[in-house]
Write a protein that holds these residues in place. Structure first.
Motif, PDB file in Angstrom:
ATOM      1  N   MET A 141       0.811  -1.215   0.000  1.00 39.81           N
ATOM      2  CA  MET A 141       0.000   0.000   0.000  1.00 39.81           C
ATOM      3  C   MET A 141       0.842   1.262   0.000  1.00 39.81           C
ATOM      4  SD  MET A 141      -2.716  -1.284   2.851  1.00 39.81           S
ATOM      5  CE  MET A 141      -3.155  -3.014   2.864  1.00 39.81           C
ATOM      6  N   SER A 142       2.116   1.121   0.384  1.00 41.95           N
ATOM      7  CA  SER A 142       2.978   2.300   0.499  1.00 41.95           C
ATOM      8  C   SER A 142       2.313   3.291   1.448  1.00 41.95           C
ATOM      9  CB  SER A 142       3.245   2.899  -0.877  1.00 41.95           C
ATOM     10  OG  SER A 142       4.162   3.958  -0.805  1.00 41.95           O
ATOM     11  N   ASP A 143       2.180   4.543   1.048  1.00 43.06           N
ATOM     12  CA  ASP A 143       1.540   5.532   1.932  1.00 43.06           C
ATOM     13  C   ASP A 143       0.135   5.881   1.463  1.00 43.06           C
ATOM     14  OD1 ASP A 143       2.253   6.797  -0.364  1.00 43.06           O
ATOM     15  OD2 ASP A 143       3.148   8.552   0.595  1.00 43.06           O
ATOM     16  N   GLN A 144      -0.431   5.053   0.573  1.00 39.85           N
ATOM     17  CA  GLN A 144      -1.782   5.312   0.077  1.00 39.85           C
ATOM     18  C   GLN A 144      -2.792   4.486   0.871  1.00 39.85           C
ATOM     19  OE1 GLN A 144      -0.799   4.585  -4.265  1.00 39.85           O
ATOM     20  NE2 GLN A 144      -2.069   6.417  -4.459  1.00 39.85           N
ATOM     21  N   PRO A 145      -3.963   5.040   1.134  1.00 42.82           N
ATOM     22  CA  PRO A 145      -4.941   4.329   1.962  1.00 42.82           C
ATOM     23  C   PRO A 145      -5.683   3.246   1.187  1.00 42.82           C
ATOM     24  CG  PRO A 145      -5.868   6.395   1.201  1.00 42.82           C
ATOM     25  CD  PRO A 145      -4.442   6.378   0.727  1.00 42.82           C
ATOM     26  N   ILE A 146      -6.295   2.349   1.938  1.00 42.01           N
ATOM     27  CA  ILE A 146      -7.307   1.456   1.376  1.00 42.01           C
ATOM     28  C   ILE A 146      -8.579   1.668   2.174  1.00 42.01           C
ATOM     29  CG2 ILE A 146      -5.638  -0.261   0.582  1.00 42.01           C
ATOM     30  CD1 ILE A 146      -6.710  -2.030   2.952  1.00 42.01           C
ATOM     31  N   SER A 147      -9.715   1.477   1.520  1.00 43.61           N
ATOM     32  CA  SER A 147     -10.988   1.707   2.182  1.00 43.61           C
ATOM     33  C   SER A 147     -11.695   0.423   2.593  1.00 43.61           C
ATOM     34  CB  SER A 147     -11.923   2.523   1.281  1.00 43.61           C
ATOM     35  OG  SER A 147     -12.153   1.834   0.060  1.00 43.61           O
ATOM     36  N   ALA A 148     -11.295  -0.726   2.016  1.00 46.80           N
ATOM     37  CA  ALA A 148     -12.037  -1.955   2.291  1.00 46.80           C
ATOM     38  C   ALA A 148     -11.163  -3.181   2.090  1.00 46.80           C
ATOM     39  CB  ALA A 148     -13.266  -2.043   1.393  1.00 46.80           C
ATOM     40  N   VAL A 149     -11.540  -4.252   2.789  1.00 47.78           N
ATOM     41  CA  VAL A 149     -10.974  -5.578   2.556  1.00 47.78           C
ATOM     42  C   VAL A 149     -12.145  -6.527   2.321  1.00 47.78           C
ATOM     43  CG1 VAL A 149      -9.573  -7.468   3.440  1.00 47.78           C
ATOM     44  CG2 VAL A 149      -9.022  -5.108   4.090  1.00 47.78           C
ATOM     45  N   VAL A 150     -12.143  -7.183   1.163  1.00 45.26           N
ATOM     46  CA  VAL A 150     -13.171  -8.173   0.834  1.00 45.26           C
ATOM     47  C   VAL A 150     -12.587  -9.561   1.054  1.00 45.26           C
ATOM     48  CG1 VAL A 150     -14.748  -9.053  -0.910  1.00 45.26           C
ATOM     49  CG2 VAL A 150     -14.142  -6.629  -0.900  1.00 45.26           C
ATOM     50  N   THR A 151     -13.298 -10.395   1.786  1.00 43.05           N
ATOM     51  CA  THR A 151     -12.900 -11.790   1.964  1.00 43.05           C
ATOM     52  C   THR A 151     -13.817 -12.646   1.102  1.00 43.05           C
ATOM     53  OG1 THR A 151     -12.183 -11.323   4.232  1.00 43.05           O
ATOM     54  CG2 THR A 151     -12.507 -13.632   3.637  1.00 43.05           C
ATOM     55  N   THR A 152     -13.226 -13.391   0.161  1.00 39.73           N
ATOM     56  CA  THR A 152     -14.041 -14.124  -0.812  1.00 39.73           C
ATOM     57  C   THR A 152     -14.793 -15.294  -0.209  1.00 39.73           C
ATOM     58  OG1 THR A 152     -12.156 -15.524  -1.467  1.00 39.73           O
ATOM     59  CG2 THR A 152     -12.569 -13.500  -2.757  1.00 39.73           C
ATOM     60  N   HIS A 153     -14.239 -15.886   0.863  1.00 43.52           N
ATOM     61  CA  HIS A 153     -14.951 -16.987   1.528  1.00 43.52           C
ATOM     62  C   HIS A 153     -14.319 -17.269   2.883  1.00 43.52           C
ATOM     63  CE1 HIS A 153     -11.693 -19.022  -0.625  1.00 43.52           C
ATOM     64  NE2 HIS A 153     -11.838 -20.054   0.173  1.00 43.52           N
ATOM     65  N   GLN A 154     -14.917 -18.180   3.609  1.00 43.02           N
ATOM     66  CA  GLN A 154     -14.646 -18.350   5.033  1.00 43.02           C
ATOM     67  C   GLN A 154     -13.397 -19.136   5.375  1.00 43.02           C
ATOM     68  OE1 GLN A 154     -16.993 -21.899   6.900  1.00 43.02           O
ATOM     69  NE2 GLN A 154     -18.434 -20.874   5.535  1.00 43.02           N
ATOM     70  N   HIS A 155     -12.761 -19.814   4.445  1.00 41.84           N
ATOM     71  CA  HIS A 155     -11.638 -20.685   4.786  1.00 41.84           C
ATOM     72  C   HIS A 155     -10.461 -19.880   5.338  1.00 41.84           C
ATOM     73  CE1 HIS A 155     -13.278 -24.038   1.976  1.00 41.84           C
ATOM     74  NE2 HIS A 155     -13.813 -24.077   3.187  1.00 41.84           N
ATOM     75  N   GLY A 156      -9.848 -20.407   6.410  1.00 41.73           N
ATOM     76  CA  GLY A 156      -8.877 -19.664   7.182  1.00 41.73           C
ATOM     77  C   GLY A 156      -7.652 -19.211   6.428  1.00 41.73           C
ATOM     78  N   ASP A 157      -7.264 -19.932   5.383  1.00 36.38           N
ATOM     79  CA  ASP A 157      -6.074 -19.510   4.643  1.00 36.38           C
ATOM     80  C   ASP A 157      -6.309 -18.217   3.865  1.00 36.38           C
ATOM     81  OD1 ASP A 157      -7.784 -21.300   3.094  1.00 36.38           O
ATOM     82  OD2 ASP A 157      -6.301 -21.158   1.498  1.00 36.38           O
ATOM     83  N   HIS A 158      -7.548 -17.761   3.788  1.00 37.75           N
ATOM     84  CA  HIS A 158      -7.851 -16.521   3.057  1.00 37.75           C
ATOM     85  C   HIS A 158      -8.019 -15.315   3.980  1.00 37.75           C
ATOM     86  CE1 HIS A 158      -8.393 -18.133  -1.068  1.00 37.75           C
ATOM     87  NE2 HIS A 158      -8.458 -19.254  -0.369  1.00 37.75           N
ATOM     88  N   TRP A 159      -7.861 -15.515   5.287  1.00 36.01           N
ATOM     89  CA  TRP A 159      -8.049 -14.357   6.178  1.00 36.01           C
ATOM     90  C   TRP A 159      -7.054 -14.299   7.342  1.00 36.01           C
ATOM     91  CZ3 TRP A 159      -8.900 -16.561  10.806  1.00 36.01           C
ATOM     92  CH2 TRP A 159      -9.737 -17.681  10.911  1.00 36.01           C
ATOM     93  N   GLN A 160      -5.951 -15.009   7.241  1.00 40.10           N
ATOM     94  CA  GLN A 160      -5.002 -15.041   8.363  1.00 40.10           C
ATOM     95  C   GLN A 160      -4.408 -13.666   8.689  1.00 40.10           C
ATOM     96  OE1 GLN A 160      -2.258 -18.072   7.139  1.00 40.10           O
ATOM     97  NE2 GLN A 160      -3.655 -19.739   7.624  1.00 40.10           N
ATOM     98  N   ALA A 161      -4.325 -12.788   7.704  1.00 37.70           N
ATOM     99  CA  ALA A 161      -3.777 -11.445   7.936  1.00 37.70           C
ATOM    100  C   ALA A 161      -4.875 -10.393   8.096  1.00 37.70           C
ATOM    101  CB  ALA A 161      -2.846 -11.044   6.788  1.00 37.70           C
ATOM    102  N   LEU A 162      -6.122 -10.804   8.047  1.00 38.01           N
ATOM    103  CA  LEU A 162      -7.234  -9.841   8.019  1.00 38.01           C
ATOM    104  C   LEU A 162      -7.247  -8.952   9.255  1.00 38.01           C
ATOM    105  CD1 LEU A 162      -9.829  -8.758   6.703  1.00 38.01           C
ATOM    106  CD2 LEU A 162     -11.069 -10.624   7.815  1.00 38.01           C
ATOM    107  N   GLU A 163      -7.137  -9.545  10.435  1.00 34.26           N
ATOM    108  CA  GLU A 163      -7.234  -8.762  11.660  1.00 34.26           C
ATOM    109  C   GLU A 163      -6.159  -7.681  11.717  1.00 34.26           C
ATOM    110  OE1 GLU A 163      -7.855  -9.508  16.464  1.00 34.26           O
ATOM    111  OE2 GLU A 163      -7.111 -11.134  15.198  1.00 34.26           O
ATOM    112  N   GLN A 164      -4.921  -8.042  11.369  1.00 26.46           N
ATOM    113  CA  GLN A 164      -3.834  -7.075  11.433  1.00 26.46           C
ATOM    114  C   GLN A 164      -3.968  -5.987  10.370  1.00 26.46           C
ATOM    115  OE1 GLN A 164      -1.683  -6.695  13.732  1.00 26.46           O
ATOM    116  NE2 GLN A 164      -0.339  -5.165  12.821  1.00 26.46           N
ATOM    117  N   VAL A 165      -4.356  -6.374   9.166  1.00 26.50           N
ATOM    118  CA  VAL A 165      -4.518  -5.386   8.093  1.00 26.50           C
ATOM    119  C   VAL A 165      -5.611  -4.379   8.445  1.00 26.50           C
ATOM    120  CG1 VAL A 165      -5.267  -5.081   5.697  1.00 26.50           C
ATOM    121  CG2 VAL A 165      -3.583  -6.843   6.261  1.00 26.50           C
ATOM    122  N   VAL A 166      -6.716  -4.855   8.980  1.00 24.88           N
ATOM    123  CA  VAL A 166      -7.815  -3.962   9.359  1.00 24.88           C
ATOM    124  C   VAL A 166      -7.410  -3.069  10.532  1.00 24.88           C
ATOM    125  CG1 VAL A 166     -10.149  -3.907  10.311  1.00 24.88           C
ATOM    126  CG2 VAL A 166      -9.610  -5.463   8.439  1.00 24.88           C
TER     127      VAL A 166
END
Length: 219
Positions: free
Chosen positions: A62-87
């Motif tokens: 992301m460098s110094d540019q913001p993001i407004s959203a994180v979309v998780t495509t489905h519930q399996h854990g390998d797709h959201w392991q970094a979600l909590e920290q990124v948010v």
């Protein structure tokens, strides 16, 4: 076009520059997941698709540019392991389908259904519900018109060589196959670029000749 979508865990991201959207693909984690950063070229607004693992590397994109959203495509854990920290770092809105949202490690701010739209700056992504890999799996479609074409982020519902894993359940396979055919192949052109949740990219045109083979084999 220099973009190939062929990325490796620990290696550099691959970047695709469209007129309206920049797509950055990064391979992360022990399951070789793909995480995608989409950024509107007019406004600079960004969105992450699947904060799968390795929050530090995703945040570095992301460098110094913001993001407004994180979309998780489905519930399996390998797709959201970094979600909590990124948010936590970005304050981004979390988005998922209501059937998969309860499994995620953080509250989901926005629940989306089939046909809903998600904004990225002045652009929108269409939510396409693809049932079968999980109950709430979604794909995201960017329709960039004649200039940018169609770009489809499929999570684990469509890969080069077939649909996603349905646990050898014929009912789940039939549902996913039907959704993929009716909601993707029957509607979108062959030139539609497919960005899956793992591995290399493909196009609908490259996969279309194999649809009957997939149906016959049942996976």
């Amino acid at each position: 076009m220099s973009y190939t979508g062929d990325v490796q865990v620990g290696g550099p991201a691959d970047v695709r520059e469209l007129s309206g959207l920049t797509i950055t693909k990064l391979a992360v984690g022990p399951f070789d997941n793909n995480a995608y950063l989409l950024r509107c070229t007019r406004t600079g607004d960004g969105l992450i698709i699947d904060a799968a693992a390795d929050a530090d590397r995703i945040l570095a994109l992301m460098s110094d540019q913001p993001i407004s959203a994180v979309v998780t495509t489905h519930q399996h854990g390998d797709h959201w392991q970094a979600l909590e920290q990124v948010v936590k770092v970005t304050g981004a809105t979390t988005i998922a389908h209501p059937l998969d949202a309860p499994v995620l490690p953080v509250p989901v701010d926005r629940l989306v259904e089939h046909g809903d739209r998600i904004s990225v700056g002045v652009l929108t992504l269409e939510v396409i519900h693809l049932r079968g890999h999980t109950p709430g799996s979604v794909a995201l479609l960017y329709d960039g018109g004649e200039e940018d074409g169609h770009h489809l982020f499929t999570g684990d519902s469509l890969f080069p060589g077939g649909v996603g894993n349905t646990g050898k359940d014929p009912v789940r396979f039939e549902q996913l196959y039907t959704d993929v055919v009716e909601r993707l192949f029957d509607r979108l052109p062959d030139e539609t670029w497919v960005y899956p949740g793992h591995g290399k990219d493909t196009t609908l045109g490259a996969e279309r000749p194999s649809l009957q083979e997939w149906k016959a084999r049942g996976w």
